[in-house]
Design a protein around this motif. Structure first.
Motif, PDB file in Angstrom:
ATOM      1  N   ALA A 179       0.723  -0.823  -0.141  1.00 18.42           N
ATOM      2  CA  ALA A 179      -0.009  -0.236  -0.058  1.00 18.42           C
ATOM      3  C   ALA A 179       0.841   1.238  -0.110  1.00 18.42           C
ATOM      4  O   ALA A 179       0.896   2.625  -0.685  1.00 18.42           O
ATOM      5  CB  ALA A 179      -1.356  -0.239   0.986  1.00 18.42           C
ATOM      6  N   ARG A 180       2.016   1.201   0.687  1.00 22.68           N
ATOM      7  CA  ARG A 180       2.524   2.610   0.805  1.00 22.68           C
ATOM      8  C   ARG A 180       3.633   2.808  -0.380  1.00 22.68           C
ATOM      9  O   ARG A 180       3.097   3.847  -0.720  1.00 22.68           O
ATOM     10  CB  ARG A 180       3.667   2.628   1.732  1.00 22.68           C
ATOM     11  N   ARG A 192       0.615   4.321  -3.201  1.00 19.29           N
ATOM     12  CA  ARG A 192       0.667   5.438  -3.039  1.00 19.29           C
ATOM     13  C   ARG A 192       2.104   6.175  -3.968  1.00 19.29           C
ATOM     14  O   ARG A 192       1.302   7.777  -4.576  1.00 19.29           O
ATOM     15  CB  ARG A 192       0.496   5.732  -1.726  1.00 19.29           C
ATOM     16  N   ASP A 194      -8.176  -2.904  -0.804  1.00 19.30           N
ATOM     17  CA  ASP A 194      -8.086  -2.274   0.549  1.00 19.30           C
ATOM     18  C   ASP A 194      -8.700  -1.751   1.095  1.00 19.30           C
ATOM     19  O   ASP A 194      -9.532  -0.931   0.427  1.00 19.30           O
ATOM     20  CB  ASP A 194      -7.041  -1.257   0.101  1.00 19.30           C
ATOM     21  N   THR A 195      -9.362  -1.596   2.587  1.00 15.80           N
ATOM     22  CA  THR A 195      -9.434  -0.404   3.053  1.00 15.80           C
ATOM     23  C   THR A 195      -9.807   0.781   2.964  1.00 15.80           C
ATOM     24  O   THR A 195     -10.627   1.900   2.913  1.00 15.80           O
ATOM     25  CB  THR A 195      -9.712  -0.821   4.902  1.00 15.80           C
ATOM     26  N   ASP A 196      -8.223   0.994   2.654  1.00 15.82           N
ATOM     27  CA  ASP A 196      -8.012   2.746   2.549  1.00 15.82           C
ATOM     28  C   ASP A 196      -8.532   3.245   0.648  1.00 15.82           C
ATOM     29  O   ASP A 196      -7.869   2.610   0.097  1.00 15.82           O
ATOM     30  CB  ASP A 196      -6.836   2.918   2.612  1.00 15.82           C
ATOM     31  N   THR A 234      -7.727   5.402  -0.379  1.00 12.52           N
ATOM     32  CA  THR A 234      -6.376   6.347  -1.470  1.00 12.52           C
ATOM     33  C   THR A 234      -5.444   5.058  -2.137  1.00 12.52           C
ATOM     34  O   THR A 234      -5.247   5.287  -3.030  1.00 12.52           O
ATOM     35  CB  THR A 234      -6.080   6.984  -0.287  1.00 12.52           C
ATOM     36  N   VAL A 235      -5.786   4.023  -1.137  1.00  9.40           N
ATOM     37  CA  VAL A 235      -4.744   3.030  -1.458  1.00  9.40           C
ATOM     38  C   VAL A 235      -5.843   2.399  -2.822  1.00  9.40           C
ATOM     39  O   VAL A 235      -4.747   1.854  -4.011  1.00  9.40           O
ATOM     40  CB  VAL A 235      -4.803   1.759  -0.429  1.00  9.40           C
ATOM     41  N   ARG A 236      -7.277   2.170  -3.085  1.00 13.25           N
ATOM     42  CA  ARG A 236      -7.717   1.297  -4.330  1.00 13.25           C
ATOM     43  C   ARG A 236      -7.816   2.267  -5.355  1.00 13.25           C
ATOM     44  O   ARG A 236      -7.459   1.888  -6.119  1.00 13.25           O
ATOM     45  CB  ARG A 236      -9.383   1.533  -3.285  1.00 13.25           C
TER      46      ARG A 236
END
Length: 194
Positions: free
Chosen positions: A14-15, A18, A97-99, A101-103
């Motif tokens: 995820a990091r 982004r 992903d729950t975030d 911004t990740v999706r």
């Protein structure tokens, strides 16, 4: 997808996703991976961008571990960059992903990667007559439609990747006559039928 055994391939999390999911950053990384080390100015000229923009995005890529200094290439104050990894893998769980911004970053990454693949093929089609006859006889742009279960689709993907990996292990030396880098795209996805 499972991460390949090759330590030169980075699995996106995820990091890092982004940090990469930006059109110019993806173009810069591809330019360094496939064209070798370069300066921000050289990349700016190649990509039609300002050197300020390429410098900024190269620093962002470095902060996320995608590129690094290539001090062996630089002279004086000239800063050269190189790609850290030969390839990337993408974990499908990033799409759920729950975030948000990740999706969103996952969507940007996939769409940019697809656009880049289309551009690669279009460039080949536009320039193929400049290549020797031997290369004009061996290129491929095929399409097929099969009826598969998800398990069969995964098996086919794994087998195709294994074939490519087998050729990677047999790659000729860089100075081998007639040897060129080739781009291989595989796509497997379900389609709606009437």
């Amino acid at each position: 997808m499972d991460e390949p055994q090759d330590s030169q391939v980075r699995n996106l999390d995820a990091r890092s996703l982004r940090g990469l999911a930006h059109p110019l950053r993806m173009q810069l990384l591809d330019a360094l991976r496939f064209g070798g080390p370069a300066t921000a100015s050289q990349l700016a000229e190649k990509l039609g961008e300002s050197s300020g923009a390429t410098s900024y995005h190269l620093r962002q890529l470095a902060a996320h571990g995608f590129v690094a200094d290539a001090p062996e290439r630089g002279k004086g104050r000239e800063r050269w960059w190189k790609a850290v990894h030969k390839g990337l893998t993408f974990d499908d769980s990033l799409l759920t992903d729950t975030d948000p911004t990740v999706r969103g970053a996952a969507d940007v990454y996939l769409h940019e990667a697809a656009g880049s693949q289309i551009q690669n093929l279009s460039t080949w089609l536009g320039n193929r007559t400049a290549w020797p006859e031997e290369w004009n006889r061996v290129w491929d742009m095929s399409s097929d439609t099969l009826r598969l279960t998800p398990d069969q689709a995964q098996e086919l993907i794994s087998e195709l990747h294994a074939v490519v990996d087998g050729y990677r292990d047999r790659a000729p030396e860089a100075d081998t006559p007639d040897a060129e880098q080739v781009r291989i795209h595989t796509h497997l996805f379900p389609i709606e039928t009437d």
